[in-house]
Design an enzyme around this catalytic site. Structure first.
Site, PDB file in Angstrom:
ATOM      1  N   GLU A  33      12.183  -0.261  -7.543  1.00  0.00           N
ATOM      2  CA  GLU A  33      12.255   0.377  -6.222  1.00  0.00           C
ATOM      3  C   GLU A  33      12.831   1.788  -6.370  1.00  0.00           C
ATOM      4  OE1 GLU A  33      10.264  -0.711  -3.792  1.00  0.00           O
ATOM      5  OE2 GLU A  33      11.324  -2.617  -3.798  1.00  0.00           O
ATOM      6  N   ASP A  36       9.230   5.317  -8.342  1.00  0.00           N
ATOM      7  CA  ASP A  36       7.873   5.907  -8.458  1.00  0.00           C
ATOM      8  C   ASP A  36       7.849   7.412  -8.265  1.00  0.00           C
ATOM      9  OD1 ASP A  36       8.174   5.795  -5.655  1.00  0.00           O
ATOM     10  OD2 ASP A  36       6.125   5.087  -5.296  1.00  0.00           O
ATOM     11  N   SER A  67      -7.661   0.647  17.464  1.00  0.00           N
ATOM     12  CA  SER A  67      -6.973  -0.364  16.656  1.00  0.00           C
ATOM     13  C   SER A  67      -6.573  -1.537  17.528  1.00  0.00           C
ATOM     14  CB  SER A  67      -5.716   0.224  16.009  1.00  0.00           C
ATOM     15  OG  SER A  67      -4.951  -0.841  15.464  1.00  0.00           O
ATOM     16  N   GLY A 122       5.584  -1.342  10.064  1.00  0.00           N
ATOM     17  CA  GLY A 122       6.978  -0.901   9.970  1.00  0.00           C
ATOM     18  C   GLY A 122       7.893  -1.918   9.302  1.00  0.00           C
ATOM     19  N   GLY A 124       7.864  -2.525   5.913  1.00  0.00           N
ATOM     20  CA  GLY A 124       8.027  -2.241   4.496  1.00  0.00           C
ATOM     21  C   GLY A 124       6.985  -2.911   3.636  1.00  0.00           C
ATOM     22  N   SER A 127       1.885  -0.948   5.557  1.00  0.00           N
ATOM     23  CA  SER A 127       0.763  -0.907   6.500  1.00  0.00           C
ATOM     24  C   SER A 127       0.163   0.501   6.526  1.00  0.00           C
ATOM     25  CB  SER A 127       1.204  -1.345   7.891  1.00  0.00           C
ATOM     26  OG  SER A 127       2.284  -0.561   8.334  1.00  0.00           O
ATOM     27  N   SER A 128       0.976   1.523   6.310  1.00  0.00           N
ATOM     28  CA  SER A 128       0.395   2.880   6.357  1.00  0.00           C
ATOM     29  C   SER A 128      -0.495   3.141   5.142  1.00  0.00           C
ATOM     30  CB  SER A 128       1.458   3.962   6.527  1.00  0.00           C
ATOM     31  OG  SER A 128       2.532   3.752   5.698  1.00  0.00           O
ATOM     32  N   GLU A 160      -0.432  11.296   3.104  1.00  0.00           N
ATOM     33  CA  GLU A 160       0.916  10.901   3.557  1.00  0.00           C
ATOM     34  C   GLU A 160       1.944  12.001   3.258  1.00  0.00           C
ATOM     35  OE1 GLU A 160       1.555   7.080   4.017  1.00  0.00           O
ATOM     36  OE2 GLU A 160       3.613   7.421   4.623  1.00  0.00           O
ATOM     37  N   ASP A 172       2.470   2.582  -3.383  1.00  0.00           N
ATOM     38  CA  ASP A 172       1.854   1.780  -2.315  1.00  0.00           C
ATOM     39  C   ASP A 172       0.339   1.951  -2.305  1.00  0.00           C
ATOM     40  OD1 ASP A 172       4.496   1.374  -1.779  1.00  0.00           O
ATOM     41  OD2 ASP A 172       4.540   2.576   0.051  1.00  0.00           O
TER      42      ASP A 172
HETATM   43  C1  GLA Z   1       8.119   3.413  -0.085  1.00  0.00           C
HETATM   44  C2  GLA Z   1       7.283   4.520  -0.703  1.00  0.00           C
HETATM   45  C3  GLA Z   1       6.977   4.217  -2.162  1.00  0.00           C
HETATM   46  C4  GLA Z   1       8.250   3.883  -2.941  1.00  0.00           C
HETATM   47  C5  GLA Z   1       9.086   2.837  -2.175  1.00  0.00           C
HETATM   48  C6  GLA Z   1      10.429   2.598  -2.812  1.00  0.00           C
HETATM   49  O1  GLA Z   1       7.393   2.217  -0.043  1.00  0.00           O
HETATM   50  O2  GLA Z   1       6.092   4.670   0.010  1.00  0.00           O
HETATM   51  O3  GLA Z   1       6.298   5.300  -2.747  1.00  0.00           O
HETATM   52  O4  GLA Z   1       8.990   5.028  -3.199  1.00  0.00           O
HETATM   53  O5  GLA Z   1       9.313   3.222  -0.822  1.00  0.00           O
HETATM   54  O6  GLA Z   1      10.270   2.005  -4.051  1.00  0.00           O
END
Ligand code: GLA
Length: 381
Positions: A33, A36, A67, A122, A124, A127-128, A160, A172
């Site tokens: 986490e 990236d 949507s 929203g 985590g 979804s985006s 994004e 993501d």
């Molecule tokens: C979000 C970001 C990812 C990554 C995570 C944390 O999901 O979109 O790129 O940085 O937080 O690991």
């Protein structure tokens, strides 16, 4: 959910059939986490939950979006000659259309698009990214564009970062495009090389704290800046180019204590990610679970992106039988935990965690037993 819902929804709104239908998954990150955007490893997987999209080209330059997840917004329309963002969900697909133009693929005509899905927004679970990659898959199919899955991921990230204004890394969008059913994806974000590691001996359960996470308005971009301060002080190309040992030797160069802790999380998390992939290859789920627990502690204490509710869910999970490990997942500041479970233990786990959360916070957390699905794809119908 299934694509029929989306096809029927499209036909009800637009009064004809779509030309292209697709699915783009959400993701859960098992380990790695906030690595990236520091040149490190991540270890996510694509979910069977996600977003379906259906679309058809128009003969004029109008874009019409609907949507089923935001019905109150109604139909949102734009012209290809004025793609200014409007502050609603449709800014995501529009940003992807603008990103396509920036990558050399301006659209030649407008289109009608319908989305629906079973991914909580929203929470985590990306979804985006799913919406961005779904849009990319639809555009590629409608306009017969020669783009790879990886390119769709990079275009989604560009949208994004540059247009929506969230400075996210590539995790993501990459796993949303490239995920493989039954496998976690070990990605080196520095080189974009990747490997699939089977994850079949354990179940994954996601628990949604219901605490709303909003990357755009959260401290995500602050964390990136703190990492950059630490990286510059250490004079390295990326924080993840350091091992725990080389970091320990040099960390005195970071004068700010907060930045030093942020960097400590990143360096140790990167090593945990590599170790967790190794543990999974060896079938050592107990070791994997311990690494997940250590990851949560580091996110809570060094990176400070957890919250009381997530800590409670993780602590409760670890006291229950059948749980190899538990941690918050995704950017943080609310959202979900991911729990690695012995097979067939999810039902007692779900009711125990629901009761405990209900007693403590007087609301019910949503529990999703998830399967690892494939990356985004078109659907023949
Ligand atoms: C979000 C970001 C990812 C990554 C995570 C944390 O999901 O979109 O790129 O940085 O937080 O690991």
């Amino acid at each position: 959910m299934n694509p029929l819902h989306t096809i029927n929804g499209f036909e009800a709104i637009f009064q004809h059939s779509p030309e292209a239908v697709c699915f783009a998954p959400g993701r859960v990150n098992l380990m790695g986490e906030h690595t990236d955007y520091n040149g490190g490893y991540v270890f996510p997987c694509a979910l069977h939950l996600g977003i379906y999209g259906a679309a058809i080209r128009r003969t004029d330059r109008m874009l019409c979006f609907f949507s089923a997840n935001f019905p109150h917004t109604g139909m949102v329309t734009y012209s290809l000659d004025d793609l200014a963002l409007k502050g609603c969900w449709a800014d995501y697909p529009v940003s992807v259309i603008r990103a396509f133009a920036a990558f050399g693929y301006p659209l030649s005509s407008g289109m009608e698009v319908y989305f629906s899905g079973d991914l909580p927004d929203g929470a985590g679970l990306s979804s985006s990214a799913a919406l961005e990659v779904a849009t990319g898959v639809l555009l590629r199919s409608l306009f017969a564009l020669p783009l790879t899955q990886q390119e769709l991921a990079l275009i989604g990230q560009f949208a994004e970062n540059r247009l929506i204004g969230v400075n996210c890394g590539i995790m993501d969008q990459f796993v949303c495009a490239m995920g493989q059913s039954g496998h976690a994806l070990l990605l080196d974000t520095n080189t974009l090389s990747y490997q699939y590691v089977p994850l079949e001996q354990a179940d994954l359960v996601i628990v949604n704290s219901g605490v709303r996470h909003s990357l755009a308005s959260s401290s995500y971009n602050d964390r990136r800046r703190e990492c950059e301060t630490a990286r510059a002080a250490l004079e390295v190309p990326t924080l993840c180019s350091l091992t725990e040992e080389t970091f320990a030797d040099r960390c005195h160069k970071i004068s700010d204590e907060t930045c030093r802790r942020r960097a400590h999380h990143v360096v140790t998390e990167n090593q945990r990610t590599l170790r967790s992939a190794q543990a999974l290859r060896q079938g050592d789920l107990a070791a994997f679970g311990c690494l997940m627990n250590a990851s949560h502690a580091s996110l809570r204490d060094d990176y400070e992106v957890s919250c009381e509710e997530l800590d409670f869910l993780v602590d409760t999970a670890r006291s229950l039988s059948g749980v190899y490990g538990a941690r918050m997942t995704g950017g943080g500041f609310g959202g979900c935990t991911v729990n690695l479970m012995e097979p067939n233990t999810t039902e007692p786990f779900a009711s125990a965690i629901q009761n405990a959360y209900q007693m403590r916070y007087h609301r019910t957390p949503f529990i999703y037993p998830v399967r690892i699905g494939n990356g985004a794809h078109t659907i023949d119908y």
